[in-house]
Structure formats: structure tokens, C-alpha cells
Design a protein around this motif. Structure first.
Motif: not given
Length: 307
Positions: A6-18, A50-59, A78-79
């Protein structure tokens, strides 16, 4: 599922703004949710997740750099790709297949861009998202796989906007412009979502939030919708603070970068009409060019003869 998931998913979205903060990522998801509710378009939220989860899972599957994955540096492209495809393409049974495939492509491109640009000390940033989305839209449109959605902007002329506005309306327009510019980075189209995003940035980085507060680009219909200023939002953060040490000299370079980004946006709007959306391409071009100039300048200073 583990807490790290969950943390990685939320952080992935927050990284849109660095930003690397789960709370900020949660506020960003709330901004997407509000926009989805406002437009009765919940695919926007589901597409981003979904795109965030797929991107992280594929990585993880490809065994890419673990620290980059945890930091959200694969998931955020991905997001954005998920947001773009659910924004520009009509709902269909095949949309999710193209979205998943595009998320995988964005992850591969993130790895490729990172390896290629690392020797120049340039971040990949949203370059993989732009390229992936353009390729997906070109392929889908060229093969007539899914009908596209063409967002429309309505409003009066520039002269009407300027001459028929009071001081209070001007202030309201400036605030609306600020938050719309921020919201449009995530392809959202209302200032409330932009305000939620700005609040998420403020909680994580007050200086970055204040920097964005000065990114008001105008009051014409296209500008208040955020379509001309959102690349400037990312440029202001990236050049002014994130990738370089803040200083008065860097502030001047940041201003130059902002002018260049806005010039690229206007040039594209006026001279290079295309069915493809600009997305964050003007920001990406500016970031890469300034990174290259900075790299060459450092090389020149290192090898120049001392007086």
C-alpha cells in the motif's frame, strides 16, 4: 497484502509531483476520486490504480532496482499512463488490455530512460509516460481499435475575458488558474482537485507548495482551464528545487526554464496542431535540455584551464 504494498502504491502516485509521502499520495487519489465523481467517470480512478499496480508488479517481476520501486519511481509513470488512456479513450472491453500493456511499456521505458540518462545526471521523469501514451494513442487510433474522446474548451475571446472582469473576478481567476494548472498535471479538470493536490504538496514540502503558488499563467479560457500552464508547474518544481540545489542563481535559471516551457507550449499550440495531446512534453524537453546544458557546463568547468 503487506503494508509495503500500500505504501509503494501511494508513494508512486505522490511521485507525480516529485514527492515520496504516502499521505500526499492519498490526497492525490482523493483528488482523482473527486474529479471522477464530478464527471461521472470512475474509470479515471480505476485506470490510475490498475496501471500503478501493474507498473510496480512488472518492475518487481523484471527485478528492476528495488529502491526505485519502493520510492515509486516506476509506478508514477504507470499512474499517469492510466489517467491518460482513461481520459482520452472511450470505455470499452478492450481498454483494460491496452491499459495494462501500456503500463508495462511505460515501466520498460522508465528503466531504459533511467539507464540512458544516468551518465548525464538527468532524471527520466515523465518522459516514459509521454512516449508510451503517444505510442498507444497512435496505435489505437491508427487501427481504429477504440474511439477517442476529444475534450473541448469553451469560453469567450481573450478581449472579452480581459475587458469584462472586475478585481474580485481577477483574483478568483488567478486562484482558479493556479489550481487548474496543478490539476491538469494529472489530467484532472477542476480547481477543487487542484487544491487537494496542492494541499498534499504543502504537507510534504512547504517550499514547493509556495513555489507553485506563483505559477499563475493568465486568465484566458485555455489558461484558466490549466491546459497551457500545467507543464510550467512541473518545470517550476523540477528546475527550481527538485533536481538542483535551490539558490538565487538557480531561481533565475528556473525563470528561464519556465519561459522556455511556456514558449514550447505556445509554439505547439499555434504551429503544430496535432490529434495527439501535448501532455507534459514541453516540461520534459525543457528538463532534458537544461540537464544537458548543466552537464556540459560542469564538464567545461572541470576541464577548463585554471587562470
Amino acid at each position: 497484502m503487506s503494508r509495503d504494498f500500500y505504501t509503494t502504491t501511494l508513494v508512486s502516485v505522490s511521485q507525480i509531483f516529485f514527492i515520496k509521502q504516502p499521505v500526499t499520495g492519498l490526497l492525490f487519489l482523493l483528488a482523482i476520486s473527486y474529479n471522477a465523481w464530478l464527471n461521472h467517470h470512475w474509470l479515471l480512478l480505476f485506470g490510475a490504480l490498475i496501471a500503478t499496480l501493474v507498473a510496480n508488479s512488472y518492475a518487481h517481476f523484471r527485478r528492476f532496482d528495488g529502491d526505485m520501486i519502493i520510492s515509486g519511481l516506476y509506478g508514477f509513470n504507470g499512474a499517469l499512463t492510466g489517467l491518460a488512456l482513461t481520459t482520452f479513450l472511450q470505455p470499452s472491453q478492450t481498454l483494460w488490455g491496452y491499459l495494462i500493456l501500456s503500463a508495462i511499456v511505460s515501466t520498460e521505458l522508465t528503466a531504459l530512460f533511467t539507464r540512458s540518462l544516468r551518465p548525464l545526471a538527468i532524471a527520466a521523469s515523465t518522459g516514459p509516460f509521454v512516449l508510451t501514451t503517444w505510442l498507444a494513442l497512435l496505435l489505437i487510433d491508427g487501427l481504429h481499435l477504440i474511439p477517442a474522446i476529444t475534450p473541448a474548451i469553451t469560453g469567450g475571446s481573450v478581449a472579452d475575458t480581459i475587458t469584462q472582469i472586475s478585481m474580485s473576478q481577477l483574483m478568483a481567476a488567478c486562484i482558479s488558474t493556479l489550481f487548474n494548472n496543478i490539476a491538469q498535471v494529472m489530467l484532472l479538470n477542476n480547481p477543487i482537485s487542484g487544491a487537494m493536490i496542492w494541499l498534499g504538496i504543502l504537507l510534504a514540502d512547504k517550499r514547493a507548495a509556495l513555489l507553485l503558488a506563483f505559477n499563475v499563467t493568465g486568465i484566458t479560457p485555455a489558461m484558466t482551464s490549466g491546459l497551457l500552464g500545467f507543464s510550467c508547474v512541473l518545470t517550476a518544481m523540477a528546475i527550481g528545487q527538485v533536481f538542483y540545489i535551490p539558490s538565487w542563481r538557480q531561481s533565475l535559471w528556473s525563470l528561464v526554464a519556465l519561459l522556455m516551457t511556456f514558449g514550447l507550449v505556445m509554439t505547439a499550440e499555434l504551429w503544430f496542431k496535432s490529434s495527439l495531446p501535448l501532455l507534459t512534453a514541453p516540461y520534459v524537453i525543457t528538463l532534458y535540455l537544461f540537464g544537458l546544458i548543466h552537464f556540459l557546463w560542469q564538464k567545461f568547468r572541470r576541464f577548463s584551464p585554471k587562470s
